[in-house]
Enzyme design. Structure first.
Site, PDB file in Angstrom:
ATOM      1  N   HIS A 141       0.879  -1.172   0.000  1.00 39.51           N
ATOM      2  CA  HIS A 141       0.000   0.000   0.000  1.00 39.51           C
ATOM      3  C   HIS A 141       0.919   1.226   0.000  1.00 39.51           C
ATOM      4  O   HIS A 141       2.019   1.182   0.560  1.00 39.51           O
ATOM      5  CB  HIS A 141      -0.842  -0.038   1.274  1.00 39.51           C
ATOM      6  CG  HIS A 141      -1.904   1.009   1.368  1.00 39.51           C
ATOM      7  ND1 HIS A 141      -1.631   2.311   1.719  1.00 39.51           N
ATOM      8  CD2 HIS A 141      -3.235   0.957   1.173  1.00 39.51           C
ATOM      9  CE1 HIS A 141      -2.762   2.998   1.735  1.00 39.51           C
ATOM     10  NE2 HIS A 141      -3.754   2.196   1.407  1.00 39.51           N
ATOM     11  N   ASP A 218       3.190  -4.427   8.058  1.00 38.16           N
ATOM     12  CA  ASP A 218       1.963  -3.653   7.900  1.00 38.16           C
ATOM     13  C   ASP A 218       0.794  -4.630   8.058  1.00 38.16           C
ATOM     14  O   ASP A 218       0.497  -5.413   7.160  1.00 38.16           O
ATOM     15  CB  ASP A 218       1.971  -2.997   6.510  1.00 38.16           C
ATOM     16  CG  ASP A 218       0.674  -2.275   6.215  1.00 38.16           C
ATOM     17  OD1 ASP A 218      -0.249  -2.303   7.065  1.00 38.16           O
ATOM     18  OD2 ASP A 218       0.578  -1.683   5.118  1.00 38.16           O
ATOM     19  N   GLN A 221      -4.343  -4.944   7.045  1.00 35.81           N
ATOM     20  CA  GLN A 221      -5.361  -5.826   6.461  1.00 35.81           C
ATOM     21  C   GLN A 221      -5.388  -7.204   7.111  1.00 35.81           C
ATOM     22  O   GLN A 221      -6.125  -8.078   6.658  1.00 35.81           O
ATOM     23  CB  GLN A 221      -5.114  -5.990   4.949  1.00 35.81           C
ATOM     24  CG  GLN A 221      -5.310  -4.726   4.142  1.00 35.81           C
ATOM     25  CD  GLN A 221      -6.780  -4.289   4.044  1.00 35.81           C
ATOM     26  OE1 GLN A 221      -7.706  -5.055   4.316  1.00 35.81           O
ATOM     27  NE2 GLN A 221      -6.985  -3.039   3.671  1.00 35.81           N
ATOM     28  N   LYS A 244     -10.495  -0.370  10.325  1.00 39.67           N
ATOM     29  CA  LYS A 244     -10.679  -1.547   9.465  1.00 39.67           C
ATOM     30  C   LYS A 244     -11.054  -2.772  10.295  1.00 39.67           C
ATOM     31  O   LYS A 244     -11.206  -3.864   9.766  1.00 39.67           O
ATOM     32  CB  LYS A 244      -9.394  -1.837   8.693  1.00 39.67           C
ATOM     33  CG  LYS A 244      -9.056  -0.759   7.657  1.00 39.67           C
ATOM     34  CD  LYS A 244      -7.837  -1.179   6.882  1.00 39.67           C
ATOM     35  CE  LYS A 244      -7.185  -0.027   6.162  1.00 39.67           C
ATOM     36  NZ  LYS A 244      -7.886   0.396   4.962  1.00 39.67           N
ATOM     37  N   CYS A 384      -4.759   2.504  -3.759  1.00 40.66           N
ATOM     38  CA  CYS A 384      -3.552   3.010  -3.093  1.00 40.66           C
ATOM     39  C   CYS A 384      -2.403   2.011  -3.159  1.00 40.66           C
ATOM     40  O   CYS A 384      -1.593   1.917  -2.213  1.00 40.66           O
ATOM     41  CB  CYS A 384      -3.817   3.380  -1.636  1.00 40.66           C
ATOM     42  SG  CYS A 384      -5.009   4.691  -1.444  1.00 40.66           S
TER      43      CYS A 384
HETATM   44  N1  PMP Z   1      -1.682  -0.637   4.662  1.00 42.66           N
HETATM   45  C1  PMP Z   1      -2.633  -1.336   4.044  1.00 42.66           C
HETATM   46  C2  PMP Z   1      -2.314  -2.721   3.550  1.00 42.66           C
HETATM   47  C3  PMP Z   1      -3.907  -0.793   3.869  1.00 42.66           C
HETATM   48  O1  PMP Z   1      -4.853  -1.487   3.248  1.00 42.66           O
HETATM   49  C4  PMP Z   1      -4.158   0.506   4.364  1.00 42.66           C
HETATM   50  C5  PMP Z   1      -5.525   1.169   4.198  1.00 42.66           C
HETATM   51  N2  PMP Z   1      -6.134   0.965   2.985  1.00 42.66           N
HETATM   52  C6  PMP Z   1      -3.128   1.183   5.011  1.00 42.66           C
HETATM   53  C7  PMP Z   1      -1.906   0.584   5.155  1.00 42.66           C
HETATM   54  C8  PMP Z   1      -3.315   2.564   5.564  1.00 42.66           C
HETATM   55  O2  PMP Z   1      -4.318   2.582   6.522  1.00 42.66           O
HETATM   56  P1  PMP Z   1      -4.851   3.989   7.057  1.00 42.66           P
HETATM   57  O3  PMP Z   1      -5.329   4.722   5.859  1.00 42.66           O
HETATM   58  O4  PMP Z   1      -5.956   3.615   7.999  1.00 42.66           O
HETATM   59  O5  PMP Z   1      -3.705   4.632   7.725  1.00 42.66           O
END
Ligand code: PMP
Length: 426
Positions: A141, A218, A221, A244, A384
């Site tokens: 991401h 990270d 997810q 999430k 993203c």
């Molecule tokens: N890492 C991953 C794998 C994600 O899916 C996301 C959110 N889509 C993020 C980081 C960032 O999360 P946040 O926007 O809540 O900071």
């Protein structure tokens, strides 16, 4: 056993759904809402909303400030939420830092490393400079890519990346080739938010440690979808966002190894994180407070703790099994249609309930629009994680993602919606 799961550890989804009034919404000319966008953000159960409201109604005060009773209660609620997070992750509470979200938690580590590099060059393992390398993967991401690009720019280090296979798995041979004695940090996603792929992070972490690198996982997810224990993963840092995982927006966390957090300089500075302040210099509190500048996010932390209680009552093994079944049905349904390419693994092995796909001859945004017309909420775009689109030479994809409140009927609605998009654009 709990209110929502049977002795066989299956989720009672009809009873779960009652906790999420938003799922009764009707959208687009009175169609029942089918919410398949939990990878972007999950819905929140009444228990989470009530916990946050109760905090505001009865205990609201600035935590860690003031000695009056409400301030004490707010502090206790905040610190008790930290204990919940620690217990959920198999961690020590002193190693949990509350942040605004996963993005901020990653930036906290990246800026702490560059602050360390600027103020005490050569102070391994927290400093980087020219000749050092940061290793990521092609499936990150942007939140776990851009901060490392920027850190490389600030320190003169080099960013490298492991590639992904045609099937949507991490190419472990390319990971091993890129890893070496110059690697100072490996940053890798536990579960891809596009491919659904679950990476073998414990094995990657042990290889990275053998090379002398630190490892950040990270878990944005994964933490919501599988039982997770930071000691088993063997990483040095792990990050996630509450929104999430049934929790509120505006809070997330960083878990870090104690000895590393203790050595890390702060990222954001100000109130709540200082020991003594003089006009010309300041000393900082130990972790986790050193990294929590400003009035603490107590109401949000309380909401996160309620989300953790909710998930723990369901049982993460039951959550995982439920999602695996929905993934299986989705992959089967997609395989039964012509002209569909799944962007990611086509088997349920080591993959989560996030399924991205393209439909021959129809732009992903058009697929999303036809689905939306039928009340089926999916996400379209690059999610993203733009380099994944480049890897597969696609402009974008359509993504369906499932959670505890989704049913097999939701999968049927998705497949029927894709079929009608195909008829519409035939
Ligand atoms: N890492 C991953 C794998 C994600 O899916 C996301 C959110 N889509 C993020 C980081 C960032 O999360 P946040 O926007 O809540 O900071």
């Amino acid at each position: 056993m709990n209110a929502h799961s049977a002795p066989t550890a299956r989720l009672d989804v009809q009873s779960i759904k009652k906790d999420f009034p938003i799922l009764d919404r009707r959208v687009r000319d009175d169609k029942p809402l089918v919410y398949l966008d939990s990878a972007a953000t999950s819905q929140k159960p009444l228990q989470v909303l009530d916990a946050e409201r109760d905090f505001y109604l009865r205990h609201n005060a600035a935590a860690h400030r003031g000695a009056h009773q409400l301030a004490e209660e707010a502090t206790e609620a905040y610190e008790s939420a930290r204990q919940s997070v620690a217990a959920f992750l198999g961690a020590q509470e002193s190693d949990i830092v509350f942040t605004r979200n996963a993005t901020e938690a990653i930036n906290l580590v990246a800026y702490a490393l560059s602050n360390a590099s600027a103020t005490r060059p050569g102070g391994a393992p927290l400093t980087l400079g020219p000749g050092d390398e940061i290793l990521v993967t092609e499936m990150e991401h942007h939140a776990n890519l851009v901060p490392w690009q920027q850190l490389a720019e600030r320190t003169g280090a080099t960013l490298r990346w492991a590639t992904i296979t045609t099937e949507g798995r991490l190419d472990e041979a390319s990971f091993d080739r890129a890893l070496g004695e110059r690697t100072k940090l490996v940053a890798v996603t536990h579960q891809s938010n596009v491919l659904g792929t679950i990476n073998p992070v414990a094995s990657l972490a042990s290889r990275a440690h053998a090379a002398g690198a630190l490892v950040l996982v990270d878990a944005a997810q994964s933490v919501a979808h599988q039982a997770l224990d930071v000691t088993e993963l063997g990483a040095d840092f792990l990050v996630f966002s509450a929104h999430k995982m049934l929790g509120p927006n505006g809070i997330g966390a960083l878990w870090g190894r104690q000895e590393l957090l203790a050595e890390m300089p702060p990222f954001i500075t100000g109130g709540s994180m200082i020991e003594t302040v003089r006009m010309d210099r300041t000393t900082f509190l130990p972790p986790p407070q050193r990294f929590e500048a400003g009035v603490p996010l107590a109401p949000q932390a309380v909401g996160l703790a309620a989300a953790i209680t909710y998930l723990s009552d369901l049982g993460m093994t039951a959550v995982e099994a439920h999602e695996a079944e929905l993934t299986r049905l989705t992959l089967e349904g997609l395989a039964g249609l012509k002209g569909i390419s799944v962007v990611g693994p086509v088997t349920t092995e080591d993959r989560g309930a996030t399924v991205s796909f393209t439909v021959d001859g129809i732009h992903p945004h058009d697929v999303g629009q036809v689905l939306d017309d039928q009340g089926v909420a999916v996400r379209t775009g690059h999610h993203c994680a733009r380099p994944i689109c480049d890897r597969y030479s696609i402009p974008a994809s359509t993504r369906a993602s499932f959670y505890v409140y989704n049913t097999p009927e939701d999968v049927t609605a998705l497949i029927a919606g894709i079929e009608s998009a195909q008829r519409f654009f035939a």
